[in-house]
Design a protein around this motif. Structure first.
Motif, short mmCIF file in Angstrom:
data_model
loop_
_atom_site.label_atom_id
_atom_site.label_comp_id
_atom_site.label_asym_id
_atom_site.label_seq_id
_atom_site.Cartn_x
_atom_site.Cartn_y
_atom_site.Cartn_z
N GLU A 109 -7.92 15.76 61.04
CA GLU A 109 -8.23 15.45 59.65
C GLU A 109 -8.27 16.75 58.87
O GLU A 109 -8.64 17.78 59.42
CB GLU A 109 -9.64 14.83 59.57
CG GLU A 109 -9.87 13.65 60.48
CD GLU A 109 -9.36 12.40 59.84
OE1 GLU A 109 -9.70 12.16 58.68
OE2 GLU A 109 -8.59 11.66 60.50
N PRO A 110 -7.91 16.73 57.59
CA PRO A 110 -8.16 17.94 56.81
C PRO A 110 -9.67 18.11 56.63
O PRO A 110 -10.42 17.15 56.81
CB PRO A 110 -7.48 17.64 55.47
CG PRO A 110 -7.41 16.15 55.38
CD PRO A 110 -7.36 15.63 56.79
N LEU A 111 -10.09 19.33 56.33
CA LEU A 111 -11.50 19.58 56.04
C LEU A 111 -11.82 18.99 54.67
O LEU A 111 -11.19 19.35 53.68
CB LEU A 111 -11.74 21.10 56.03
CG LEU A 111 -13.10 21.58 55.51
CD1 LEU A 111 -14.23 21.11 56.41
CD2 LEU A 111 -13.10 23.10 55.39
N THR A 112 -12.76 18.07 54.65
CA THR A 112 -13.14 17.46 53.37
C THR A 112 -14.58 17.82 53.05
O THR A 112 -15.49 17.56 53.84
CB THR A 112 -12.98 15.93 53.42
OG1 THR A 112 -11.61 15.63 53.72
CG2 THR A 112 -13.34 15.29 52.08
N ILE A 113 -14.76 18.44 51.89
CA ILE A 113 -16.11 18.77 51.40
C ILE A 113 -16.22 18.15 50.02
O ILE A 113 -15.38 18.42 49.15
CB ILE A 113 -16.32 20.29 51.30
CG1 ILE A 113 -15.97 20.99 52.61
CG2 ILE A 113 -17.77 20.61 50.90
CD1 ILE A 113 -15.91 22.51 52.50
N ASP A 159 -15.47 16.15 47.15
CA ASP A 159 -14.26 15.41 46.79
C ASP A 159 -12.99 16.24 46.98
O ASP A 159 -11.94 15.89 46.49
CB ASP A 159 -14.35 14.94 45.33
CG ASP A 159 -14.58 16.10 44.38
OD1 ASP A 159 -14.81 17.23 44.86
OD2 ASP A 159 -14.53 15.89 43.16
N ARG A 160 -13.10 17.35 47.73
CA ARG A 160 -11.93 18.21 47.89
C ARG A 160 -11.53 18.28 49.36
O ARG A 160 -12.38 18.25 50.25
CB ARG A 160 -12.22 19.63 47.42
CG ARG A 160 -12.48 19.77 45.95
CD ARG A 160 -12.55 21.24 45.58
NE ARG A 160 -11.22 21.81 45.50
CZ ARG A 160 -10.58 22.01 44.35
NH1 ARG A 160 -11.16 21.71 43.21
NH2 ARG A 160 -9.37 22.52 44.35
N THR A 161 -10.23 18.39 49.59
CA THR A 161 -9.78 18.58 50.97
C THR A 161 -9.07 19.93 51.09
O THR A 161 -8.45 20.41 50.13
CB THR A 161 -8.82 17.47 51.43
OG1 THR A 161 -7.71 17.46 50.56
CG2 THR A 161 -9.50 16.12 51.43
N ARG A 215 -6.72 22.38 53.88
CA ARG A 215 -5.95 22.44 55.12
C ARG A 215 -6.48 23.55 56.02
O ARG A 215 -6.45 23.43 57.23
CB ARG A 215 -4.48 22.72 54.81
CG ARG A 215 -3.79 21.57 54.10
CD ARG A 215 -2.48 22.02 53.51
NE ARG A 215 -1.54 22.44 54.54
CZ ARG A 215 -0.68 21.63 55.15
NH1 ARG A 215 -0.67 20.36 54.82
NH2 ARG A 215 0.15 22.07 56.05
N ARG A 251 -9.31 25.83 57.72
CA ARG A 251 -10.72 25.78 58.11
C ARG A 251 -11.33 27.18 58.13
O ARG A 251 -12.40 27.37 58.71
CB ARG A 251 -10.85 25.09 59.47
CG ARG A 251 -10.50 23.60 59.38
CD ARG A 251 -10.57 22.90 60.71
NE ARG A 251 -10.20 21.50 60.54
CZ ARG A 251 -11.06 20.53 60.23
NH1 ARG A 251 -12.34 20.81 60.08
NH2 ARG A 251 -10.65 19.28 60.06
N THR A 288 -22.16 20.97 43.22
CA THR A 288 -21.82 20.72 44.61
C THR A 288 -22.37 21.91 45.39
O THR A 288 -21.91 23.04 45.21
CB THR A 288 -20.29 20.59 44.78
OG1 THR A 288 -19.87 19.44 44.07
CG2 THR A 288 -19.92 20.46 46.25
N ASP A 348 -16.89 22.61 61.65
CA ASP A 348 -15.80 22.13 60.79
C ASP A 348 -15.00 23.28 60.18
O ASP A 348 -13.83 23.11 59.84
CB ASP A 348 -16.38 21.25 59.68
CG ASP A 348 -16.96 19.98 60.25
OD1 ASP A 348 -16.17 19.09 60.59
OD2 ASP A 348 -18.19 19.89 60.40
#
Lengths: 71, 269
Positions: free
Chosen positions: B15-19, B21-23, B25, B27, B141, B215
């Protein structure tokens, strides 16, 4: 004698400004780009649109901040 | 940009790193401090493949001859700029710096630091929690830099943190990940991303950290203080991807005694 200068603090340093001088004029005097600098006046952050409206008052504490390298 | 994961990890779907509402590629998140000059900084950041870069908020140096601003080098079109509250020792101070960072107009994200001790730069977790609650209320955030304590991390998540950022070891120490068990515990119990922030000294530290299931990693000094930051950044990029792959692959169990790899049968009499 009536002076047309006031003393303010800019980033903790005393500085003379003109009576009625707008914050944006202070920035131009310091050759700072208002788009890259955030201005806090007496602990209140000024929005970019306010910079030319807000006039400096004697004793004002102005903080001019920007981003620098950090971790 | 193709990642190593895509090249060698055939069939591995990460999965991409999602924090929030943003993803992302990548890490690998990097800081922008302490490089010898801005050119070296941006070369290292590009070699790291980082998309997110932390910056600090400081007074404009009015005495300095007019230098290029940091954002001249760190184009916000190319990098996601994450302001920090480094150097703040109370919730109030950190909140003030967070608001100044947001007033840049670039982002309402903040890497929140409330430091409690000068020698260790360990976080003041009371102040951190208080500032997290207030900033989350104000719509930020919040990514708090914290210790590797589960209870604090759970409280930060509860307070609305978008990720938690436990230290691997003290900021700028280069001691690596001192307590891998705690990172695994955090990963097991938290829903928000766990980003190990601080402590990585060299590539193996990054790899071991990612192998625990972290992550992402945030690092600065390991790159800036390397003799050749751009090359170390490349090493870190590979190490983060290798560690991630190893985590996804699932390592073999540890055993105290040897187990032969070759058949016991079929030996000559």
């Amino acid at each position: 004698m009536i002076s047309d200068e006031i003393e303010i603090l800019v980033n903790g340093q005393p500085r003379m400004a003109r009576v009625g001088q707008a914050v944006s004029e202070l920035l131009s005097e310091l050759e700072l780009d208002g788009r890259l600098v955030v201005v806090e006046l007496n602990r209140q952050i000024l929005r970019r649109g306010e910079l030319s409206e807000v006039k400096l008052e004697p004793g004002d504490r102005v903080e001019l901040v920007n981003f620098v390298g950090g971790g | 940009m193709t990642t190593t994961l895509e090249e060698v990890g055939a069939g591995v779907r990460d999965e991409p790193l999602t924090i929030a509402d943003r993803t992302f590629r990548s890490r690998l998140i990097v800081g922008s401090g302490k490089y010898r000059d801005s050119e070296e900084m941006v070369q290292a950041i590009r070699a790291a493949g980082a998309e997110m870069v932390t910056v600090a908020v400081r007074r404009v140096d009015l005495d300095a001859s007019k230098e290029e601003s940091l954002l001249h080098w760190l184009d916000p079109e190319e990098f996601f700029v994450l302001p920090n509250t480094a150097g703040c020792y109370s919730a109030d101070e950190a909140i003030r710096y967070a608001r100044l960072g947001r007033a840049s107009g670039l982002t309402d994200w903040v890497k929140l630091e409330v430091i409690g001790d000068q020698a260790t730069l360990l976080p003041d977790t009371d102040g951190l929690l208080e500032a997290t609650r207030i900033l989350v209320d104000e719509g930020f955030t919040v990514l708090p830099y914290t210790n590797d304590d589960l209870v604090t991390a759970l409280k930060l998540e509860e307070a609305g943190a978008a990720a938690v950022m436990p230290l691997g070891s003290p900021i700028g120490s280069g001691l690596g990940l001192l307590n891998p068990v705690n990172v695994r515990i955090l990963k097991d119990r938290l829903s928000v991303p766990v980003i190990v922030d601080a402590g990585v000294g060299t590539a193996s530290d990054a790899c071991i950290t990612m192998e625990q299931g972290a992550d992402a990693i945030l690092m600065n000094t390991a790159l800036a203080e390397a003799e050749r930051p751009e090359i170390m950044a490349g090493a870190m990029r590979l190490a983060v991807e290798a560690g991630r792959l190893a985590y996804l692959a699932g390592r073999m169990p540890r055993r105290e005694w040897a187990v032969p790899s070759s058949p016991l049968g079929g030996m000559l009499s």
